[in-house]
Motif scaffolding. Structure first.
Motif, short mmCIF file in Angstrom:
data_model
loop_
_atom_site.label_atom_id
_atom_site.label_comp_id
_atom_site.label_asym_id
_atom_site.label_seq_id
_atom_site.Cartn_x
_atom_site.Cartn_y
_atom_site.Cartn_z
N GLU A 84 -6.04 -0.18 -8.38
CA GLU A 84 -5.84 1.02 -7.54
C GLU A 84 -6.38 0.80 -6.13
OE1 GLU A 84 -7.62 4.31 -9.38
OE2 GLU A 84 -6.14 4.47 -11.03
N SER A 85 -7.55 0.19 -6.05
CA SER A 85 -8.15 -0.04 -4.74
C SER A 85 -7.28 -0.98 -3.90
CB SER A 85 -9.56 -0.62 -4.90
OG SER A 85 -10.39 0.27 -5.60
N GLU A 86 -6.78 -2.03 -4.53
CA GLU A 86 -5.95 -2.98 -3.78
C GLU A 86 -4.64 -2.33 -3.37
OE1 GLU A 86 -4.97 -6.48 -1.89
OE2 GLU A 86 -6.89 -5.77 -2.74
N PHE A 87 -4.05 -1.56 -4.29
CA PHE A 87 -2.80 -0.88 -3.96
C PHE A 87 -3.00 0.12 -2.81
CE2 PHE A 87 -0.01 2.82 -4.63
CZ PHE A 87 1.21 2.22 -4.41
N SER A 88 -4.12 0.87 -2.86
CA SER A 88 -4.41 1.84 -1.80
C SER A 88 -4.64 1.14 -0.47
CB SER A 88 -5.63 2.68 -2.17
OG SER A 88 -5.41 3.38 -3.37
N ARG A 89 -5.34 0.00 -0.51
CA ARG A 89 -5.61 -0.72 0.73
C ARG A 89 -4.33 -1.24 1.36
NH1 ARG A 89 -5.97 -5.58 2.53
NH2 ARG A 89 -5.42 -6.44 0.50
N GLU B 109 -2.72 -0.02 4.79
CA GLU B 109 -2.53 -0.99 5.86
C GLU B 109 -1.10 -0.96 6.37
OE1 GLU B 109 -3.10 -5.80 6.68
OE2 GLU B 109 -3.63 -4.91 4.73
N SER B 110 -0.15 -0.88 5.45
CA SER B 110 1.24 -0.85 5.88
C SER B 110 1.55 0.45 6.63
CB SER B 110 2.16 -0.99 4.67
OG SER B 110 1.94 0.08 3.75
N GLN C 240 -10.84 1.38 11.14
CA GLN C 240 -11.35 2.69 10.74
C GLN C 240 -10.24 3.56 10.15
OE1 GLN C 240 -12.04 1.25 13.68
NE2 GLN C 240 -14.21 0.75 13.31
N LEU C 241 -9.07 3.53 10.75
CA LEU C 241 -7.95 4.32 10.24
C LEU C 241 -7.52 3.81 8.85
CD1 LEU C 241 -5.78 4.70 13.48
CD2 LEU C 241 -7.24 6.44 12.41
N GLN C 242 -7.48 2.51 8.68
CA GLN C 242 -7.11 1.96 7.37
C GLN C 242 -8.13 2.36 6.30
OE1 GLN C 242 -6.69 -2.25 7.84
NE2 GLN C 242 -4.76 -2.11 8.96
N ALA C 243 -9.41 2.31 6.63
CA ALA C 243 -10.42 2.67 5.63
C ALA C 243 -10.30 4.14 5.25
CB ALA C 243 -11.82 2.37 6.20
N VAL C 244 -10.08 5.01 6.24
CA VAL C 244 -9.98 6.45 5.95
C VAL C 244 -8.75 6.74 5.08
CG1 VAL C 244 -9.59 8.72 6.97
CG2 VAL C 244 -11.27 7.16 7.98
N ILE C 245 -7.58 6.19 5.45
CA ILE C 245 -6.35 6.46 4.69
C ILE C 245 -6.43 5.84 3.29
CG2 ILE C 245 -3.87 6.04 4.63
CD1 ILE C 245 -3.85 6.27 7.65
N SER C 246 -7.01 4.64 3.18
CA SER C 246 -7.15 4.01 1.86
C SER C 246 -8.03 4.85 0.95
CB SER C 246 -7.74 2.60 2.02
OG SER C 246 -7.99 2.02 0.77
N VAL D 277 -0.62 2.36 8.37
CA VAL D 277 -1.27 2.35 9.69
C VAL D 277 -0.54 1.40 10.62
CG1 VAL D 277 -3.38 1.69 10.89
CG2 VAL D 277 -3.51 3.05 8.81
N THR D 278 -0.08 0.25 10.07
CA THR D 278 0.66 -0.70 10.91
C THR D 278 1.95 -0.09 11.41
OG1 THR D 278 -0.32 -2.55 9.70
CG2 THR D 278 1.66 -3.00 10.99
N SER D 279 2.64 0.59 10.51
CA SER D 279 3.90 1.22 10.92
C SER D 279 3.66 2.31 11.96
CB SER D 279 4.61 1.81 9.69
OG SER D 279 4.87 0.81 8.74
N VAL D 280 2.64 3.13 11.72
CA VAL D 280 2.36 4.21 12.67
C VAL D 280 1.92 3.66 14.02
CG1 VAL D 280 0.83 6.16 13.14
CG2 VAL D 280 1.84 5.89 10.88
N LEU D 281 1.08 2.60 14.01
CA LEU D 281 0.62 2.04 15.27
C LEU D 281 1.74 1.34 16.01
CD1 LEU D 281 -2.93 0.66 14.35
CD2 LEU D 281 -2.35 2.75 15.58
N ASP D 282 2.61 0.66 15.26
CA ASP D 282 3.76 0.05 15.92
C ASP D 282 4.64 1.13 16.56
OD1 ASP D 282 2.87 -2.41 15.20
OD2 ASP D 282 4.14 -2.55 13.39
N LEU D 283 4.84 2.20 15.81
CA LEU D 283 5.62 3.30 16.36
C LEU D 283 4.93 3.93 17.57
CD1 LEU D 283 8.08 5.18 16.10
CD2 LEU D 283 6.73 6.61 14.54
N SER D 284 3.58 4.06 17.51
CA SER D 284 2.85 4.67 18.62
C SER D 284 2.88 3.77 19.85
CB SER D 284 1.41 4.96 18.22
OG SER D 284 0.71 3.74 17.97
N LYS D 285 2.85 2.43 19.65
CA LYS D 285 2.93 1.53 20.79
C LYS D 285 4.27 1.67 21.49
CE LYS D 285 -0.27 -2.07 19.24
NZ LYS D 285 -0.41 -3.51 18.86
#
Length: 501
Positions: free
Chosen positions: A392-397, A401-402, A360-366, A404-412
């Motif tokens: 553009e869509s692929e670049f945004s996705r 993704e990168s 859900q976070l990836q879809a919203v940010i993309s 959200v992954t970075s933020v979630l890794d940092l949050s963990k």
């Protein structure tokens, strides 16, 4: 429910025998209650027990005889100090002699004539002296006169007595018919009169305590035995507390207000399993509780909303907010509880809840990044090139993704570190909370924010209060609530698989 520490249960022995004892005491208590009810109502109902006749309509001469009832007046009259009144007793004896003479010799003999004249004199003296006043039955004399007048049709009761007891009238009307009138309508009124002695205190004599005392001693013994049984079951309980547990039995020992014994007697009969009042209690309590629940909820809701409104209207609201700071509180436990709650929930949010929301976070940010690229980065001329929107869509996705992954890794990592006890982190968290309360209080003190916020919050609470109470009144019908409870209790629900098996 937690058991108090002094309620260390011991195994009960002889439970069956104690139950038999409780049932016997309950039956004896019911007998005592019957005796008390008879004793308390004996004086007002003495005429009924004396004659054992029931008058359904007092204004009509309709009598329902109850000869199967025992005559208890010979036993209870001495206990109440009741003796036959001299005047009415002499009247009854004279009538007995007159009745015997008229049945044997008729009304024209000298003996019968003398007895008739003597009976007329006694009747006149009874009307003049009115001995019924001493027994509180002054109305009996009025009934006596009215029945004599109705029998003859004369206006004077004395003239009616002279006529009914004259030899000429008895020659026209057989004594068998007149005797029935006197025996059924006149003599019962005379028999109802009595004389009651007075004790040394100037009160009517009453010796019913002689019968009640053995019952009270037995009840006292049973109360002590119940306290002892409770002491045996809960060794740590004190004797005083064990005796206070039987406060409901107090009316059984009181010599006054004995009608209150209906409460402990009913409780004992129900406890011994001899009387089942649970359905009646459930019906009564359900109606009472439903009514009280609506009233109590309204009162509590009003008090809570009013308290919140007073708190919001208070000009010291910024000071109250500032008082939440750790250095303003004398009790450090409140601040520690807030820190502990944050230390408990922040790791859950950062390590479990956040990673579970990755798609859900990836879809919203993309989506947000693609909109930003469309508006600000890509010119309108290049936007028409084929394949550019897909890029553009692929670049945004990929970028979302990168990120959200970075933020979630940092949050963990942050969540794992927050979950561990760190004095420095706790101090920083405490300072952050203090700063939050300080800034909030400072903001409320600046400009019209405080007054405007107070007005809006108070109006909101007032609207909630009015709308809620309007809904409660509309839906607060007690009968409807009881009907709903009946539907929940008595309507068969959907069978469960266990029931079907």
């Amino acid at each position: 429910m937690i058991r108090p520490r002094w309620q260390a249960l011991k195994p009960q022995h002889g439970l069956f025998s104690w139950r038999r004892w409780d049932q016997a005491i309950a039956v004896i208590a019911a007998v005592n209650l019957t005796w008390v009810s008879i004793d308390l109502t004996y004086i007002p109902l003495r005429n009924f027990w004396l004659q054992r006749n029931l008058y359904p309509v007092p204004s009509l001469p309709l009598v329902v005889p109850l000869p199967w009832l025992p005559d208890i007046t010979p036993w209870l009259d001495p206990l109440k100090g009741i003796e036959p009144h001299r005047d009415t007793e002499a009247y009854l004896k004279a009538f007995t002699a007159l009745d015997r003479a008229l049945q044997q010799n008729g009304p024209r003999t000298a003996e019968s004539n003398d007895l008739l004249q003597h009976q007329v004199v006694l009747t006149t003296a009874l009307m003049d002296s009115n001995p019924f006043i001493s027994s509180g039955q002054a109305g009996a004399l009025e009934k006596f006169k009215n029945r004599l007048r109705a029998r003859t049709g004369l206006e004077s009761a004395r003239d009616s007595a002279n006529l009914l007891l004259s030899p000429e009238h008895l020659e026209r009307s057989p004594w068998s018919q007149e005797r029935q009138f006197w025996s059924q309508q006149i003599l019962p009124l005379v028999e109802s009169n009595y004389w009651r002695s007075i004790d040394e205190n100037g009160r009517p004599s009453d010796l019913s305590w002689r019968i009640d005392t053995p019952f009270q001693l037995l009840f006292l013994l049973d109360i002590l035995l119940r306290a002892w049984r409770l002491k045996q079951r809960y060794p740590a309980i004190r004797w005083r507390d064990a005796l206070l547990r039987r406060w409901i039995d107090l009316p059984l020992l009181l010599p006054f207000a004995r009608w209150l014994r209906v409460v402990p007697v009913t409780e004992r009969l129900c406890g011994a399993g001899l009387l089942q009042l649970e359905p009646l209690r459930a019906v009564i309590s359900r109606g009472v509780v439903a009514l009280l629940a609506l009233e109590l909820f309204e009162v509590i809701a009003v008090r809570v909303v009013d308290a919140l409104q007073q708190l919001i209207r208070s000009p010291q609201l910024p000071e109250r907010v500032r008082g939440l700071c750790s250095y303003q509180s004398s009790d450090l436990n409140d601040e520690r509880e807030v820190i502990e709650l944050l230390r408990l929930w922040l790791p859950l949010l950062l390590t479990r809840i956040g990673p579970a929301m990755r798609p859900q976070l990836q879809a919203v940010i993309s989506h947000l990044m693609q909109q930003s690229l469309d508006r600000n980065v890509v010119p309108d001329a290049l936007r028409r090139l084929p394949g550019l929107q897909n890029a553009e869509s692929e670049f945004s996705r990929q970028l979302a993704e990168s990120m959200v992954t970075s933020v979630l890794d940092l949050s963990k990592g942050a969540g794992n570190r927050i979950g561990q006890r760190d004095p420095v982190l706790e101090s920083l968290g405490s300072e952050a909370l203090d700063r939050l309360w300080e800034e909030l209080a400072h903001t409320l003190e600046q400009g019209p924010v405080l007054s405007r916020s107070q007005d809006l919050l108070v109006a909101l609470l007032e609207e909630i209060k009015r709308s809620s109470f309007r809904q409660i009144r509309d839906q607060g019908d007690v009968d409807a609530l009881i009907s709903e409870l009946d539907g929940l209790n008595f309507n068969p629900g959907r069978p469960t698989p266990k029931d079907q098996a």
